[in-house]
Scaffold this motif. Structure first.
Motif, mmCIF file in Angstrom:
data_model
loop_
_atom_site.group_PDB
_atom_site.id
_atom_site.type_symbol
_atom_site.label_atom_id
_atom_site.label_comp_id
_atom_site.label_asym_id
_atom_site.label_seq_id
_atom_site.Cartn_x
_atom_site.Cartn_y
_atom_site.Cartn_z
ATOM 1 N N VAL A 56 0.818 -1.220 0.000
ATOM 2 C CA VAL A 56 0.000 0.000 0.000
ATOM 3 C C VAL A 56 0.848 1.265 0.000
ATOM 4 O O VAL A 56 0.308 2.363 -0.134
ATOM 5 C CB VAL A 56 -0.953 0.002 1.218
ATOM 6 N N ASP A 57 2.155 1.128 0.129
ATOM 7 C CA ASP A 57 3.060 2.273 0.041
ATOM 8 C C ASP A 57 3.806 2.333 -1.284
ATOM 9 O O ASP A 57 4.662 3.200 -1.471
ATOM 10 C CB ASP A 57 4.065 2.226 1.194
ATOM 11 N N GLY A 58 3.518 1.405 -2.193
ATOM 12 C CA GLY A 58 4.160 1.398 -3.494
ATOM 13 C C GLY A 58 5.450 0.612 -3.572
ATOM 14 O O GLY A 58 6.123 0.631 -4.613
ATOM 15 N N ASN A 59 5.814 -0.092 -2.510
ATOM 16 C CA ASN A 59 6.997 -0.953 -2.548
ATOM 17 C C ASN A 59 6.701 -2.229 -3.328
ATOM 18 O O ASN A 59 5.599 -2.782 -3.237
ATOM 19 C CB ASN A 59 7.425 -1.323 -1.127
ATOM 20 N N GLN A 60 7.672 -2.704 -4.086
ATOM 21 C CA GLN A 60 7.542 -3.946 -4.835
ATOM 22 C C GLN A 60 8.401 -5.022 -4.187
ATOM 23 O O GLN A 60 9.611 -4.862 -4.059
ATOM 24 C CB GLN A 60 7.953 -3.734 -6.297
ATOM 25 N N LEU A 61 7.742 -6.098 -3.776
ATOM 26 C CA LEU A 61 8.411 -7.159 -3.037
ATOM 27 C C LEU A 61 8.430 -8.448 -3.850
ATOM 28 O O LEU A 61 7.476 -8.758 -4.572
ATOM 29 C CB LEU A 61 7.710 -7.409 -1.699
ATOM 30 N N ILE A 62 9.518 -9.203 -3.732
ATOM 31 C CA ILE A 62 9.612 -10.513 -4.371
ATOM 32 C C ILE A 62 8.905 -11.522 -3.481
ATOM 33 O O ILE A 62 9.257 -11.694 -2.310
ATOM 34 C CB ILE A 62 11.077 -10.931 -4.578
ATOM 35 N N ASP A 63 7.913 -12.197 -4.037
ATOM 36 C CA ASP A 63 7.109 -13.130 -3.255
ATOM 37 C C ASP A 63 7.657 -14.547 -3.410
ATOM 38 O O ASP A 63 7.547 -15.153 -4.480
ATOM 39 C CB ASP A 63 5.653 -13.074 -3.724
ATOM 40 N N LEU A 64 8.235 -15.060 -2.334
ATOM 41 C CA LEU A 64 8.733 -16.441 -2.324
ATOM 42 C C LEU A 64 7.808 -17.361 -1.526
ATOM 43 O O LEU A 64 8.203 -18.464 -1.158
ATOM 44 C CB LEU A 64 10.145 -16.495 -1.737
ATOM 45 N N GLY A 65 6.590 -16.896 -1.271
ATOM 46 C CA GLY A 65 5.661 -17.689 -0.479
ATOM 47 C C GLY A 65 4.363 -18.040 -1.179
ATOM 48 O O GLY A 65 3.742 -19.055 -0.877
ATOM 49 N N CYS A 66 3.923 -17.188 -2.100
ATOM 50 C CA CYS A 66 2.685 -17.430 -2.866
ATOM 51 C C CYS A 66 1.482 -17.695 -1.962
ATOM 52 O O CYS A 66 0.622 -18.528 -2.277
ATOM 53 C CB CYS A 66 2.865 -18.603 -3.826
ATOM 54 N N GLY A 67 1.414 -16.999 -0.824
ATOM 55 C CA GLY A 67 0.305 -17.250 0.077
ATOM 56 C C GLY A 67 0.281 -18.690 0.538
ATOM 57 O O GLY A 67 -0.779 -19.312 0.654
ATOM 58 N N ILE A 68 1.466 -19.239 0.819
ATOM 59 C CA ILE A 68 1.713 -20.649 1.145
ATOM 60 C C ILE A 68 1.264 -21.544 -0.011
ATOM 61 O O ILE A 68 0.412 -22.425 0.131
ATOM 62 C CB ILE A 68 1.100 -21.077 2.483
ATOM 63 N N GLY A 69 1.830 -21.278 -1.164
ATOM 64 C CA GLY A 69 1.698 -22.190 -2.294
ATOM 65 C C GLY A 69 0.445 -22.040 -3.121
ATOM 66 O O GLY A 69 0.115 -22.931 -3.910
ATOM 67 N N VAL A 70 -0.269 -20.930 -2.995
ATOM 68 C CA VAL A 70 -1.542 -20.771 -3.699
ATOM 69 C C VAL A 70 -1.369 -20.206 -5.107
ATOM 70 O O VAL A 70 -1.883 -20.762 -6.077
ATOM 71 C CB VAL A 70 -2.502 -19.881 -2.881
ATOM 72 N N THR A 71 -0.640 -19.110 -5.228
ATOM 73 C CA THR A 71 -0.541 -18.429 -6.526
ATOM 74 C C THR A 71 0.618 -19.010 -7.336
ATOM 75 O O THR A 71 1.513 -18.298 -7.788
ATOM 76 C CB THR A 71 -0.376 -16.912 -6.334
ATOM 77 N N LEU A 418 8.546 -21.001 -1.621
ATOM 78 C CA LEU A 418 7.483 -21.481 -2.509
ATOM 79 C C LEU A 418 7.175 -20.418 -3.557
ATOM 80 O O LEU A 418 6.079 -19.869 -3.597
ATOM 81 C CB LEU A 418 6.208 -21.798 -1.713
ATOM 82 N N PRO A 419 8.125 -20.097 -4.426
ATOM 83 C CA PRO A 419 7.870 -19.050 -5.418
ATOM 84 C C PRO A 419 6.899 -19.507 -6.488
ATOM 85 O O PRO A 419 6.644 -20.703 -6.657
ATOM 86 C CB PRO A 419 9.262 -18.809 -6.020
ATOM 87 N N SER A 420 6.387 -18.555 -7.222
ATOM 88 C CA SER A 420 5.596 -18.886 -8.409
ATOM 89 C C SER A 420 6.498 -19.551 -9.450
ATOM 90 O O SER A 420 7.699 -19.261 -9.530
ATOM 91 C CB SER A 420 4.991 -17.615 -9.003
ATOM 92 N N VAL A 421 5.907 -20.408 -10.258
ATOM 93 C CA VAL A 421 6.694 -21.054 -11.311
ATOM 94 C C VAL A 421 7.004 -20.101 -12.458
ATOM 95 O O VAL A 421 7.776 -20.450 -13.359
ATOM 96 C CB VAL A 421 5.986 -22.320 -11.848
ATOM 97 N N VAL A 422 6.437 -18.883 -12.431
ATOM 98 C CA VAL A 422 6.759 -17.902 -13.468
ATOM 99 C C VAL A 422 7.857 -16.941 -13.024
ATOM 100 O O VAL A 422 8.200 -16.004 -13.749
ATOM 101 C CB VAL A 422 5.499 -17.104 -13.916
ATOM 102 N N ILE A 423 8.436 -17.158 -11.851
ATOM 103 C CA ILE A 423 9.497 -16.277 -11.377
ATOM 104 C C ILE A 423 10.712 -16.392 -12.300
ATOM 105 O O ILE A 423 11.063 -17.461 -12.780
ATOM 106 C CB ILE A 423 9.877 -16.619 -9.922
#
Length: 444
Positions: A56-71, A418-423
């Protein structure tokens, strides 16, 4: 892979983390949300695409969790978004057990196709992984006429009363929540890093425990995670599950693969049990099945699934029209973009980038994983003693610097990725650099 995303795929920090808007939201949350719903990092997200989350502050974060494997297929996948929006404009709910609809049937047909085994299958759709496990218990008990349910040490099967009791670790999931249902037993798992046993020897240890402590003739079902997620990305040694399945067949026990976290293309196969060369009787699916929408399933042998009387299983929102539309789009994305191969690419990239951490860091005992599902077990230097303090340091450093990994393990000492497979490889490299800073800090 080459793909265009709505958000540039790079880490970018414009404030410290958490930023001022996240801090304000946290204050509001503390006045309205139960503290029982704890979070890893109080950084509030606004949107995302691919492997990047934007707060919500405009920071871009690398997601290595995918909401515990969801996305698994990426945040806000356009095909999934479109399918869900179009379905929501047509029909949002009727309840399949009152007046059914085609999407539910199509998802069941697809699950029969992609789950292991060439026998006739049936499915039921529900809302969550825990609900899938709970229904699988009911189905197995009805089919066998038995009551005992087995799960493995270090397992995680959910947070309902029944599935909490099937979950290994008492804290935080089970503490103070009892009493729990009976006829549930945890039995030894193959944990190569800690037990040093071959798969065959570990299986015989498990079987001996069942025979001497429980009695095989009492067992309705044996639930296994082919790759344990919350347990610490524990991958049993080759041959372990083959012998366990053989034991189940010999004793009329339903063999259930809980694929809620590891399934749906995350590990470089549709289901992680495929890596073990074993065909389960029942499979539970959830998390990655619908690209971020709530959906879960139990799929298995027709004679087992059909043992339950009409009305014996089901639920108001299970197999919701919008969630099933999202699932069908997810299946299509996985196949049309060959995302199973992309998971294999992510595995190669992770191994190339972090596979030597055990040699480079005294606090890393082992790096292990399949596809886009990796664990880094942290230990006290020179030992195999768990090191939860080191994990806390690494997680704190990572989240403060725009990388979102996960914790895991019965001793809270496994860094879970648990990153996305499109990383991309570039994001993997950048995230690994941040994690290495955290490891160096934890090592001292």
């Amino acid at each position: 892979m080459t793909e265009t995303f709505a958000v540039e795929q790079r880490r970018k920090l414009v404030t410290s983390l958490p930023g001022p808007n996240s801090v304000a939201l946290q204050r509001r949350r503390e006045k309205s949300v139960s503290r029982g719903a704890g979070t890893l990092a109080n950084i509030y997200m606004d949107h995302g695409a691919g492997a990047i989350l934007v707060d919500v502050d405009g920071n871009q974060l690398i997601d290595l969790g995918c909401g515990i494997g969801v996305t698994t297929i990426g945040h806000a996948n356009p095909a999934v978004v479109t399918a869900a929006a179009e379905q929501a404009a047509k029909l949002t709910h009727t309840l399949f057990t009152v007046t059914p609809y085609e999407n539910y049937v199509r998802v069941a047909e697809k699950l029969a196709e992609i789950t292991p085994g060439d026998f006739e299958k049936r499915s039921i759709l529900v809302n969550s992984g825990a609900e899938a496990v709970e229904n699988a218990v009911k189905i197995a008990r009805k089919y066998t006429g038995r009551r005992v349910i087995l799960s493995l040490d270090h397992a995680f099967h959910g947070r309902t009363n029944l599935t909490m009791a099937m979950t290994y670790r008492p804290w935080p999931e089970r503490a103070g929540m009892g009493p729990f249902p009976g006829d549930l037993f945890s039995v030894p798992v193959s944990y190569p890093f800690r037990d040093g046993l071959s798969g065959a020897d570990a299986a015989e240890r498990t079987i001996d425990y069942i025979r001497t402590h429980i009695g095989a003739s009492e067992v309705a079902a044996f639930f296994v995670e082919p790759i344990q997620g919350d347990g610490g990305i524990v991958i049993p040694a080759p041959g372990f599950f083959a012998r366990i399945k053989e034991f189940c067949e010999e004793n009329g026990i339903v063999f259930v693969a809980d694929e809620i976290q590891a399934g749906i293309a995350r590990t470089g196969a549709w289901y992680s049990i495929e890596h073990h060369g074993v065909v389960p009787d029942l499979v539970t699916s959830a998390k990655g099945i619908a690209g971020g929408f709530p959906l879960a399933a139990v799929t298995g042998r027709a004679e087992i699934m059909d043992a339950v009387q009409p009305g014996g299983i089901g639920g108001t929102f299970g197999g919701n029209p919008v969630s099933t539309a999202a699932a069908l789009a997810t299946f299509e994305e996985i196949e049309s973009k060959n995302l199973i191969a992309e998971a294999q690419r992510v595995e190669r990239a992770l191994l190339a980038r972090i596979g030597d951490w055990a040699e480079r860091f005294d606090i890393v005992g082992e790096v292990r994983g399949k596809g886009a599902m990796f664990g880094v077990e942290l230990v006290r230097p020179g030992t195999r003693e768990p090191n939860p303090e080191a994990l806390h340091t690494v997680l704190t450093h990572a989240t403060a610097n725009g990388v979102i990994p996960l914790d895991a393990g019965s001793w809270d000492s496994v860094l879970r990725l648990l990153p996305s497979v499109v990383i991309s490889e570039e994001l993997i490299d950048d995230a690994a650099g941040v994690l290495e800073e955290g490891l160096a800090k934890a090592q001292g």
